[in-house]
Motif scaffolding. Sequence first.
Motif, PDB file in Angstrom:
ATOM      1  N   UNK A  16      43.332  32.577  34.479  1.00 10.08           N
ATOM      2  CA  UNK A  16      44.619  33.236  34.304  1.00 10.08           C
ATOM      3  C   UNK A  16      44.652  34.483  35.184  1.00 10.08           C
ATOM      4  N   UNK A  17      45.691  34.593  36.011  1.00 10.78           N
ATOM      5  CA  UNK A  17      45.837  35.755  36.885  1.00 10.78           C
ATOM      6  C   UNK A  17      46.950  36.659  36.365  1.00 10.78           C
ATOM      7  N   UNK A  18      46.632  37.909  36.141  1.00 10.72           N
ATOM      8  CA  UNK A  18      47.635  38.927  35.832  1.00 10.72           C
ATOM      9  C   UNK A  18      48.344  39.269  37.135  1.00 10.72           C
ATOM     10  N   UNK A  19      49.623  38.965  37.238  1.00  9.57           N
ATOM     11  CA  UNK A  19      50.326  39.127  38.503  1.00  9.57           C
ATOM     12  C   UNK A  19      50.591  40.581  38.848  1.00  9.57           C
ATOM     13  N   UNK A  20      50.478  41.473  37.882  1.00  6.12           N
ATOM     14  CA  UNK A  20      50.699  42.893  38.170  1.00  6.12           C
ATOM     15  C   UNK A  20      49.537  43.490  38.957  1.00  6.12           C
ATOM     16  N   UNK A  21      48.311  43.087  38.597  1.00  6.98           N
ATOM     17  CA  UNK A  21      47.145  43.673  39.276  1.00  6.98           C
ATOM     18  C   UNK A  21      46.198  42.641  39.887  1.00  6.98           C
ATOM     19  N   UNK A  22      46.556  41.365  39.757  1.00  9.56           N
ATOM     20  CA  UNK A  22      45.814  40.239  40.347  1.00  9.56           C
ATOM     21  C   UNK A  22      44.427  40.046  39.750  1.00  9.56           C
ATOM     22  N   UNK A  23      44.174  40.589  38.573  1.00 11.16           N
ATOM     23  CA  UNK A  23      42.887  40.354  37.918  1.00 11.16           C
ATOM     24  C   UNK A  23      42.849  38.949  37.332  1.00 11.16           C
ATOM     25  N   UNK A  24      41.641  38.374  37.246  1.00  8.98           N
ATOM     26  CA  UNK A  24      41.452  37.009  36.772  1.00  8.98           C
ATOM     27  C   UNK A  24      40.679  36.983  35.457  1.00  8.98           C
ATOM     28  N   UNK A  25      41.014  35.983  34.635  1.00 10.12           N
ATOM     29  CA  UNK A  25      40.239  35.705  33.424  1.00 10.12           C
ATOM     30  C   UNK A  25      39.976  34.212  33.353  1.00 10.12           C
ATOM     31  N   UNK A  26      38.705  33.825  33.353  1.00 11.20           N
ATOM     32  CA  UNK A  26      38.363  32.413  33.252  1.00 11.20           C
ATOM     33  C   UNK A  26      38.512  31.962  31.803  1.00 11.20           C
ATOM     34  N   UNK A  27      39.158  30.795  31.610  1.00  9.51           N
ATOM     35  CA  UNK A  27      39.422  30.340  30.240  1.00  9.51           C
ATOM     36  C   UNK A  27      38.848  28.960  29.932  1.00  9.51           C
ATOM     37  N   UNK A  28      38.372  28.216  30.939  1.00  9.58           N
ATOM     38  CA  UNK A  28      37.642  26.972  30.654  1.00  9.58           C
ATOM     39  C   UNK A  28      36.273  27.058  31.306  1.00  9.58           C
ATOM     40  N   UNK A  29      35.324  26.370  30.709  1.00 11.27           N
ATOM     41  CA  UNK A  29      33.930  26.512  31.126  1.00 11.27           C
ATOM     42  C   UNK A  29      33.237  25.142  31.065  1.00 11.27           C
ATOM     43  N   UNK A  30      32.018  25.093  31.562  1.00  8.94           N
ATOM     44  CA  UNK A  30      31.246  23.850  31.518  1.00  8.94           C
ATOM     45  C   UNK A  30      31.189  23.173  32.866  1.00  8.94           C
TER      46      UNK A  30
END
Length: 434
Positions: free
Chosen positions: A274-288
């Motif tokens: 998931x990318x926050x479009x305001x600051x372009x930070x990423x959060x990974x939400x699926x793994x494996x």
Amino acid sequence: MRIQHIIILLLINLWVSPARAALNLELTQGVSNQLPIAIVPFSGSDNLAENNDVSAIIKNDLSNSGQFKVATPQSGSLPYTLSQVSASYWRNKKFDDVVVGQIQMISKGQYRVRFSLVNVAQGQSQALIQQEFTANEAQLRRLSHHISDLIYEKLIGLKGIFSTRIAYILVTDKNSHNRRYSLQVADMDGYNAKPLLISKQPIMSPAWSCDGRRLAYVSFEKVLPRVYIQQVNTGERELVSSYSGINGAPAWSPDDKTLALALSKDSAVPKIYLMNLANKTLRQVTFGLSIDTEPSFSKDGRSLLFTSDRGGGPQIYQLNLRSGNVRRVTYDGNYNARASFANDGKTIVVLNQEQGSYNIAVQDLNDDNTLQVLTHSGYDASPSFAPNGQMLLYESKPGNRSILGMVSVDGRINLRLPTPQGDVQDPTWSPFMS
């Protein structure tokens, strides 16, 4: 090799596309109990260009909805106002409703448009809608679609989609060295098609923002895939994702503040971020170790659908963004991909494959796990819900070229949009336009 094949199949999908001039929307199947309605040519229509003939556009819209049995009387003493509608005359001709109207030029390039939707089913002329608009010549076609929306909603009880737009990739000269890819935006009926981007390299996965003002898409113009966001009206665009490896499958959150992406920046296979479009930070939400791609937000923004091979083959899973829990959604068939929610949040559409045949199917999440297959050509792909949840747009290849198709969620209404040139790929339906 199997992993690489699935990545290509899930992320790149099928290469197909439509034309740049007007697409010719054709109804191939409608409901059996169509509502009988007469669209009387508006007075003043003779002075308009064919593409701006208000009553003709309304006729085409309602005809192509599959819900109406439309007739356009051309002779006799035609009514143009409510007071001129004879209920007994139209009832004897088996009509329930009549649309009449007037178009008057009030200054050069400016028009006043009046229309009435008149119910005659009970033997009396009852005005269901009476409205007046002012528009310039360039706005007449859009106004016509708006009037169609009003009529559709009044008689069917659902919001009309005639004022919406579609986006798709058009591939021309695909078998030559002059192959071109263009990101096209057009009216829902195929008119006013305009390219936002033209490239010698592939463009794919266009996705409308929920406000209808922007498109996110993947471009290979720099050889490797990158994700851009482009303003539909101005053409201004922004590069938002250019990590090493795969950058693909953009999907907007309902508030347009977040973009879900399939990225392989930190692994051999793509995962959902998931990318926050305001600051372009990423959060990974699926793994494996599985391939996870093609994210799609629920309408409340609390979960994502995505395609994964974590169960052995491509199937649809749902991720709860608060808890992180993942559950499998599709079990019917050995291949399901490209899922998205209808507006009600209760129905999803998928690309289903059985025995090498690719078709569009829907599943009721509140029912069992059974898919209802809606198309049967065997060469369909890229389904996208209309914003009212009643129709689906998709790409199909019934012959040598790929075209756009539309089908109702119950399978009773079918349309196609043949193109004068090129092939269609990755169509997507806009939200309701403000």
